[in-house]
Design a protein around this motif. Structure first.
Motif, PDB file in Angstrom:
ATOM      1  N   GLY A 260       7.821  -9.837  -7.267  1.00 34.52           N
ATOM      2  CA  GLY A 260       8.013  -9.770  -8.716  1.00 34.52           C
ATOM      3  C   GLY A 260       9.472 -10.014  -9.062  1.00 34.52           C
ATOM      4  N   GLN A 261       9.850  -9.604 -10.258  1.00 37.50           N
ATOM      5  CA  GLN A 261      11.253  -9.658 -10.676  1.00 37.50           C
ATOM      6  C   GLN A 261      11.714  -8.244 -10.981  1.00 37.50           C
ATOM      7  OE1 GLN A 261      10.861 -12.750 -13.814  1.00 37.50           O
ATOM      8  NE2 GLN A 261      12.394 -13.888 -12.662  1.00 37.50           N
ATOM      9  N   GLU A 262      12.975  -8.007 -10.706  1.00 39.69           N
ATOM     10  CA  GLU A 262      13.499  -6.645 -10.834  1.00 39.69           C
ATOM     11  C   GLU A 262      13.481  -6.140 -12.266  1.00 39.69           C
ATOM     12  OE1 GLU A 262      17.391  -4.039  -9.471  1.00 39.69           O
ATOM     13  OE2 GLU A 262      17.252  -6.152  -8.932  1.00 39.69           O
ATOM     14  N   HIS A 263      13.743  -7.047 -13.221  1.00 39.97           N
ATOM     15  CA  HIS A 263      13.849  -6.647 -14.628  1.00 39.97           C
ATOM     16  C   HIS A 263      12.694  -7.216 -15.434  1.00 39.97           C
ATOM     17  CE1 HIS A 263      17.830  -5.292 -13.570  1.00 39.97           C
ATOM     18  NE2 HIS A 263      18.100  -6.494 -13.080  1.00 39.97           N
ATOM     19  N   ASP A 264      12.460  -6.621 -16.601  1.00 37.72           N
ATOM     20  CA  ASP A 264      11.377  -7.137 -17.430  1.00 37.72           C
ATOM     21  C   ASP A 264      11.814  -8.407 -18.164  1.00 37.72           C
ATOM     22  OD1 ASP A 264      12.779  -6.483 -19.796  1.00 37.72           O
ATOM     23  OD2 ASP A 264      11.723  -4.583 -20.035  1.00 37.72           O
ATOM     24  N   GLY A 265      10.888  -9.003 -18.901  1.00 34.64           N
ATOM     25  CA  GLY A 265      11.122 -10.285 -19.551  1.00 34.64           C
ATOM     26  C   GLY A 265      12.276 -10.304 -20.528  1.00 34.64           C
ATOM     27  N   TRP A 266      12.595  -9.166 -21.132  1.00 37.03           N
ATOM     28  CA  TRP A 266      13.736  -9.098 -22.057  1.00 37.03           C
ATOM     29  C   TRP A 266      15.058  -9.189 -21.317  1.00 37.03           C
ATOM     30  CZ3 TRP A 266      12.842 -10.049 -26.870  1.00 37.03           C
ATOM     31  CH2 TRP A 266      11.695  -9.580 -27.521  1.00 37.03           C
ATOM     32  N   GLU A 267      15.085  -8.679 -20.082  1.00 31.31           N
ATOM     33  CA  GLU A 267      16.343  -8.550 -19.351  1.00 31.31           C
ATOM     34  C   GLU A 267      16.603  -9.678 -18.364  1.00 31.31           C
ATOM     35  OE1 GLU A 267      15.651  -4.709 -17.659  1.00 31.31           O
ATOM     36  OE2 GLU A 267      16.461  -3.671 -19.387  1.00 31.31           O
ATOM     37  N   GLU A 268      15.568 -10.419 -17.993  1.00 30.61           N
ATOM     38  CA  GLU A 268      15.746 -11.536 -17.063  1.00 30.61           C
ATOM     39  C   GLU A 268      16.224 -12.771 -17.820  1.00 30.61           C
ATOM     40  OE1 GLU A 268      15.733 -11.762 -13.894  1.00 30.61           O
ATOM     41  OE2 GLU A 268      14.676  -9.968 -13.240  1.00 30.61           O
TER      42      GLU A 268
ATOM     43  N   GLU B   9       0.826  -1.213   0.000  1.00 35.33           N
ATOM     44  CA  GLU B   9       0.000   0.000   0.000  1.00 35.33           C
ATOM     45  C   GLU B   9       0.859   1.263   0.000  1.00 35.33           C
ATOM     46  OE1 GLU B   9      -2.591  -0.685   3.314  1.00 35.33           O
ATOM     47  OE2 GLU B   9      -3.745  -2.201   2.222  1.00 35.33           O
ATOM     48  N   ALA B  10       1.942   1.257   0.771  1.00 32.41           N
ATOM     49  CA  ALA B  10       2.823   2.431   0.824  1.00 32.41           C
ATOM     50  C   ALA B  10       3.491   2.687  -0.524  1.00 32.41           C
ATOM     51  CB  ALA B  10       3.877   2.240   1.908  1.00 32.41           C
ATOM     52  N   LYS B  11       3.912   1.620  -1.213  1.00 29.44           N
ATOM     53  CA  LYS B  11       4.596   1.775  -2.505  1.00 29.44           C
ATOM     54  C   LYS B  11       3.642   2.215  -3.614  1.00 29.44           C
ATOM     55  CE  LYS B  11       8.375  -1.560  -1.884  1.00 29.44           C
ATOM     56  NZ  LYS B  11       9.532  -1.032  -2.577  1.00 29.44           N
ATOM     57  N   CYS B  12       2.357   1.922  -3.449  1.00 24.66           N
ATOM     58  CA  CYS B  12       1.408   2.175  -4.539  1.00 24.66           C
ATOM     59  C   CYS B  12       0.481   3.360  -4.299  1.00 24.66           C
ATOM     60  CB  CYS B  12       0.571   0.922  -4.787  1.00 24.66           C
ATOM     61  SG  CYS B  12       1.568  -0.513  -5.222  1.00 24.66           S
ATOM     62  N   SER B  13       0.454   3.880  -3.103  1.00 24.24           N
ATOM     63  CA  SER B  13      -0.526   4.926  -2.761  1.00 24.24           C
ATOM     64  C   SER B  13      -0.353   6.204  -3.581  1.00 24.24           C
ATOM     65  CB  SER B  13      -0.466   5.246  -1.270  1.00 24.24           C
ATOM     66  OG  SER B  13       0.808   5.786  -0.937  1.00 24.24           O
TER      67      SER B  13
ATOM     68  N   GLU C  14       7.684  -1.377  -8.642  1.00 20.10           N
ATOM     69  CA  GLU C  14       8.275  -0.196  -9.283  1.00 20.10           C
ATOM     70  C   GLU C  14       7.962  -0.211 -10.781  1.00 20.10           C
ATOM     71  OE1 GLU C  14       9.864  -0.673  -5.394  1.00 20.10           O
ATOM     72  OE2 GLU C  14       9.837  -2.133  -7.026  1.00 20.10           O
ATOM     73  N   GLN C  15       8.097  -1.389 -11.379  1.00 23.44           N
ATOM     74  CA  GLN C  15       7.777  -1.484 -12.806  1.00 23.44           C
ATOM     75  C   GLN C  15       6.263  -1.373 -13.024  1.00 23.44           C
ATOM     76  OE1 GLN C  15       9.388  -4.868 -14.920  1.00 23.44           O
ATOM     77  NE2 GLN C  15       8.507  -4.187 -16.851  1.00 23.44           N
ATOM     78  N   ALA C  16       5.477  -1.871 -12.079  1.00 20.45           N
ATOM     79  CA  ALA C  16       4.019  -1.768 -12.189  1.00 20.45           C
ATOM     80  C   ALA C  16       3.590  -0.304 -12.306  1.00 20.45           C
ATOM     81  CB  ALA C  16       3.339  -2.437 -10.993  1.00 20.45           C
ATOM     82  N   GLU C  17       4.252   0.569 -11.563  1.00 24.74           N
ATOM     83  CA  GLU C  17       3.937   1.999 -11.658  1.00 24.74           C
ATOM     84  C   GLU C  17       4.204   2.516 -13.062  1.00 24.74           C
ATOM     85  OE1 GLU C  17       5.095   6.332  -9.670  1.00 24.74           O
ATOM     86  OE2 GLU C  17       6.095   4.524  -8.937  1.00 24.74           O
TER      87      GLU C  17
END
Length: 196
Positions: free
Chosen positions: A60-68, A36-40, A83-86
């Motif tokens: 989640g994973q830190e990097h997107d599908g291209w980078e993992e 909640e704190a990260k998304c508010s 963070e990526q969701a934002e």
């Protein structure tokens, strides 16, 4: 009945048994308060329960599908960090919404929380009333060249993914399985979405 966390652990084990070593790149789980704190500051309404279920399992994973090296796939979308969701949330509303107010295909995108993404597509959970509300509270919706219902719920999505990854021809190098086999599995856990 298995919890979402148990199902996600099972999917993780399925990946690992196929040499798709996702465990080391999954971020630590978060508390509901941390979520909640990260998304508010960017998500405008109450966070869906299914999203809390996912991120209290792993972050989640830190990097997107291209980078993992080993993306944690939900079919063809990789599990993203908050963070990526934002970032993805802003992209969805930039491309599909007008000032975050456009209701498109019966789904208010400004109230949809992205949890998986890949190559300009997203899996989201709606946090407000949507055109499938009478049948499903928190379905998984795909936003990619349109807005479509893909899974009845997070647990149905994970069950579908488990059976697909367990299929003998699924490999890290070639994660596709025959289309007719995938459709049979998909319909088994999510009846009524596709023409029967």
């Amino acid at each position: 009945m298995k919890t979402v966390h148990q199902l996600l652990n099972e999917l993780c084990d399925c990946f690992e048994r196929k040499g798709h070593l996702v465990t080391s790149s999954l971020l630590a789980p978060l508390t509901e308060q941390e979520i909640e704190a990260k998304c508010s500051s960017w998500f405008p309404t109450e966070i869906p329960t299914a999203i809390k279920d996912l991120y209290t399992w792993k972050g989640g994973q830190e990097h997107d599908g291209w980078e993992e090296e080993f993306p944690f796939w939900f079919r063809d979308m990789s599990f993203i960090s908050l963070e990526q969701a934002e970032t993805e949330y802003k992209s969805i509303n930039q491309f599909y919404g007008v000032d975050n107010t456009l209701e498109h295909d019966g789904v208010l995108l400004k109230d949809c929380f992205p949890f998986a993404a890949f190559n300009g597509g997203w899996f989201v959970i709606p946090a407000s009333k949507h055109k499938w509300s009478n049948s499903f509270d928190e379905p998984v919706i795909c936003v990619f060249q349109g807005i479509d219902l893909y899974y009845h719920s997070i647990d149905k999505m994970v069950k579908t993914a488990i059976e697909c990854v367990q299929y003998p021809t699924w490999t890290t190098e070639d994660p596709d399985i025959p289309e007719d086999v995938e459709m049979k599995i998909w319909k088994k856990y999510n009846p009524g979405i596709f023409g029967e």
